[in-house]
Design a protein around this motif. Sequence first.
Motif, PDB file in Angstrom:
ATOM      1  N   GLY A  28      62.522  63.972 115.560  1.00 16.97           N
ATOM      2  CA  GLY A  28      62.692  63.892 117.002  1.00 16.97           C
ATOM      3  C   GLY A  28      63.612  64.996 117.469  1.00 16.97           C
ATOM      4  N   PHE A  29      63.232  65.666 118.526  1.00 16.58           N
ATOM      5  CA  PHE A  29      64.061  66.713 119.117  1.00 16.58           C
ATOM      6  C   PHE A  29      64.337  66.285 120.544  1.00 16.58           C
ATOM      7  CE2 PHE A  29      65.498  70.533 120.996  1.00 16.58           C
ATOM      8  CZ  PHE A  29      65.914  71.371 119.971  1.00 16.58           C
ATOM      9  N   PHE A  30      65.603  66.336 120.925  1.00 18.55           N
ATOM     10  CA  PHE A  30      66.010  65.869 122.243  1.00 18.55           C
ATOM     11  C   PHE A  30      66.758  66.959 123.001  1.00 18.55           C
ATOM     12  CE2 PHE A  30      65.499  62.252 119.528  1.00 18.55           C
ATOM     13  CZ  PHE A  30      64.795  61.358 120.314  1.00 18.55           C
ATOM     14  N   VAL A  31      66.629  66.903 124.313  1.00 17.10           N
ATOM     15  CA  VAL A  31      67.365  67.801 125.197  1.00 17.10           C
ATOM     16  C   VAL A  31      68.171  66.946 126.159  1.00 17.10           C
ATOM     17  CG1 VAL A  31      65.731  69.714 125.013  1.00 17.10           C
ATOM     18  CG2 VAL A  31      65.402  67.996 126.798  1.00 17.10           C
ATOM     19  N   ALA A  32      69.330  67.466 126.553  1.00 20.60           N
ATOM     20  CA  ALA A  32      70.175  66.784 127.526  1.00 20.60           C
ATOM     21  C   ALA A  32      70.205  67.615 128.800  1.00 20.60           C
ATOM     22  CB  ALA A  32      71.584  66.599 126.975  1.00 20.60           C
ATOM     23  N   LEU A  33      69.973  66.938 129.919  1.00 17.34           N
ATOM     24  CA  LEU A  33      69.966  67.599 131.215  1.00 17.34           C
ATOM     25  C   LEU A  33      71.081  67.006 132.080  1.00 17.34           C
ATOM     26  CD1 LEU A  33      66.182  67.183 131.383  1.00 17.34           C
ATOM     27  CD2 LEU A  33      67.237  69.426 131.482  1.00 17.34           C
ATOM     28  N   ALA A  34      71.860  67.881 132.689  1.00 16.68           N
ATOM     29  CA  ALA A  34      72.888  67.476 133.645  1.00 16.68           C
ATOM     30  C   ALA A  34      72.484  68.062 134.989  1.00 16.68           C
ATOM     31  CB  ALA A  34      74.258  67.988 133.218  1.00 16.68           C
ATOM     32  N   GLU A  35      72.155  67.194 135.921  1.00 16.29           N
ATOM     33  CA  GLU A  35      71.687  67.619 137.244  1.00 16.29           C
ATOM     34  C   GLU A  35      70.544  68.619 137.133  1.00 16.29           C
ATOM     35  OE1 GLU A  35      74.999  68.742 139.719  1.00 16.29           O
ATOM     36  OE2 GLU A  35      76.124  66.972 139.094  1.00 16.29           O
ATOM     37  N   GLY A  36      69.615  68.364 136.208  1.00 20.11           N
ATOM     38  CA  GLY A  36      68.429  69.185 136.027  1.00 20.11           C
ATOM     39  C   GLY A  36      68.608  70.407 135.155  1.00 20.11           C
ATOM     40  N   GLU A  37      69.848  70.709 134.755  1.00 21.75           N
ATOM     41  CA  GLU A  37      70.120  71.877 133.914  1.00 21.75           C
ATOM     42  C   GLU A  37      70.159  71.459 132.444  1.00 21.75           C
ATOM     43  OE1 GLU A  37      73.542  75.309 133.234  1.00 21.75           O
ATOM     44  OE2 GLU A  37      73.799  73.830 134.822  1.00 21.75           O
ATOM     45  N   LEU A  38      69.440  72.181 131.601  1.00 27.17           N
ATOM     46  CA  LEU A  38      69.457  71.890 130.165  1.00 27.17           C
ATOM     47  C   LEU A  38      70.813  72.329 129.611  1.00 27.17           C
ATOM     48  CD1 LEU A  38      66.609  72.118 127.720  1.00 27.17           C
ATOM     49  CD2 LEU A  38      68.826  72.967 127.028  1.00 27.17           C
ATOM     50  N   VAL A  39      71.567  71.361 129.045  1.00 30.88           N
ATOM     51  CA  VAL A  39      72.932  71.644 128.607  1.00 30.88           C
ATOM     52  C   VAL A  39      73.162  71.372 127.119  1.00 30.88           C
ATOM     53  CG1 VAL A  39      73.891  71.297 130.919  1.00 30.88           C
ATOM     54  CG2 VAL A  39      73.792  69.363 129.322  1.00 30.88           C
ATOM     55  N   ALA A  40      72.206  70.722 126.450  1.00 24.80           N
ATOM     56  CA  ALA A  40      72.408  70.423 125.034  1.00 24.80           C
ATOM     57  C   ALA A  40      71.085  70.127 124.349  1.00 24.80           C
ATOM     58  CB  ALA A  40      73.347  69.231 124.856  1.00 24.80           C
ATOM     59  N   THR A  41      71.092  70.317 123.034  1.00 24.42           N
ATOM     60  CA  THR A  41      69.938  70.002 122.196  1.00 24.42           C
ATOM     61  C   THR A  41      70.415  69.283 120.944  1.00 24.42           C
ATOM     62  OG1 THR A  41      70.071  72.053 120.914  1.00 24.42           O
ATOM     63  CG2 THR A  41      68.715  72.099 122.928  1.00 24.42           C
ATOM     64  N   GLY A  42      69.483  68.616 120.289  1.00 23.20           N
ATOM     65  CA  GLY A  42      69.758  67.993 119.000  1.00 23.20           C
ATOM     66  C   GLY A  42      68.473  67.455 118.418  1.00 23.20           C
ATOM     67  N   ALA A  43      68.428  67.425 117.085  1.00 30.09           N
ATOM     68  CA  ALA A  43      67.223  66.943 116.409  1.00 30.09           C
ATOM     69  C   ALA A  43      67.604  66.081 115.212  1.00 30.09           C
ATOM     70  CB  ALA A  43      66.375  68.125 115.933  1.00 30.09           C
ATOM     71  N   VAL A  44      66.695  65.186 114.884  1.00 32.64           N
ATOM     72  CA  VAL A  44      66.769  64.448 113.623  1.00 32.64           C
ATOM     73  C   VAL A  44      65.438  64.687 112.921  1.00 32.64           C
ATOM     74  CG1 VAL A  44      66.008  62.244 114.635  1.00 32.64           C
ATOM     75  CG2 VAL A  44      67.305  62.239 112.507  1.00 32.64           C
ATOM     76  N   THR A  45      65.508  65.051 111.644  1.00 35.23           N
ATOM     77  CA  THR A  45      64.297  65.314 110.865  1.00 35.23           C
ATOM     78  C   THR A  45      64.318  64.482 109.589  1.00 35.23           C
ATOM     79  OG1 THR A  45      65.353  67.221 109.795  1.00 35.23           O
ATOM     80  CG2 THR A  45      64.010  67.660 111.749  1.00 35.23           C
ATOM     81  N   ARG A  46      63.142  64.317 109.015  1.00 33.43           N
ATOM     82  CA  ARG A  46      62.984  63.497 107.815  1.00 33.43           C
ATOM     83  C   ARG A  46      63.353  64.291 106.565  1.00 33.43           C
ATOM     84  NH1 ARG A  46      59.980  58.996 106.509  1.00 33.43           N
ATOM     85  NH2 ARG A  46      59.062  58.964 108.577  1.00 33.43           N
ATOM     86  N   GLU A  47      64.300  63.757 105.802  1.00 33.64           N
ATOM     87  CA  GLU A  47      64.597  64.276 104.467  1.00 33.64           C
ATOM     88  C   GLU A  47      63.723  63.539 103.446  1.00 33.64           C
ATOM     89  OE1 GLU A  47      67.362  66.570 103.058  1.00 33.64           O
ATOM     90  OE2 GLU A  47      66.691  67.274 105.015  1.00 33.64           O
ATOM     91  N   ASP A  48      63.722  62.230 103.556  1.00 36.42           N
ATOM     92  CA  ASP A  48      62.803  61.368 102.800  1.00 36.42           C
ATOM     93  C   ASP A  48      62.684  60.070 103.588  1.00 36.42           C
ATOM     94  OD1 ASP A  48      64.756  59.404 101.930  1.00 36.42           O
ATOM     95  OD2 ASP A  48      65.260  60.644 100.206  1.00 36.42           O
ATOM     96  N   HIS A  49      61.990  59.078 103.053  1.00 35.53           N
ATOM     97  CA  HIS A  49      61.704  57.876 103.843  1.00 35.53           C
ATOM     98  C   HIS A  49      62.943  57.078 104.230  1.00 35.53           C
ATOM     99  CE1 HIS A  49      61.843  56.160  99.801  1.00 35.53           C
ATOM    100  NE2 HIS A  49      61.952  54.974 100.358  1.00 35.53           N
TER     101      HIS A  49
END
Length: 159
Positions: free
Chosen positions: A61-82
């Motif tokens: 999952g990749f997520f973006v954070a918006l403050a008043e419509g402006e993209l201000v942050a990103t972050g992701a979680v990826t699978r290493e194993d189950h």
Amino acid sequence: MNKEENKQILSLDIQPLHEAVEDEARHLILAGFLERFGFIDQSLNPDLKDMMGTYNKEGNGFFVALAEGELVATGAVTREDHRVGRIERMSVKGTYRRKGIGQRMLAKLEEAARSSNYERLVLETNNSWESAIQLYTSNGYHLVSDDGQRYHFEKTLEV
């Protein structure tokens, strides 16, 4: 820094990455690398060429954070194993740091990891990134190794 500069952003919308902000998210991550390292090595970031394809897989999952419509942050979680997920691509726009956004993004990534039934999360950060190290340790991540350039952390998720 005065109180106004350090004020938390109350209106923050964290949502899954979508095509309309993919280029902006890529730019934010690369700008962070340029700020930290003084250069960008494109060969080290193949996932950024097709973020929608890379991060739209089961367990990711990749997520973006918006403050008043402006993209201000990103972050992701990826699978290493189950059972194990990896926190990646945490980045907060320079003018928005120290306002609680990284904390809120990390909480969202942990929530996504629980939804994917991960029991543990791992991550790495450069040894010199004191603010990132503080964020992770204050949120229950424990140092498991140091390769001389990066600290490797892990956290067992509560179910």
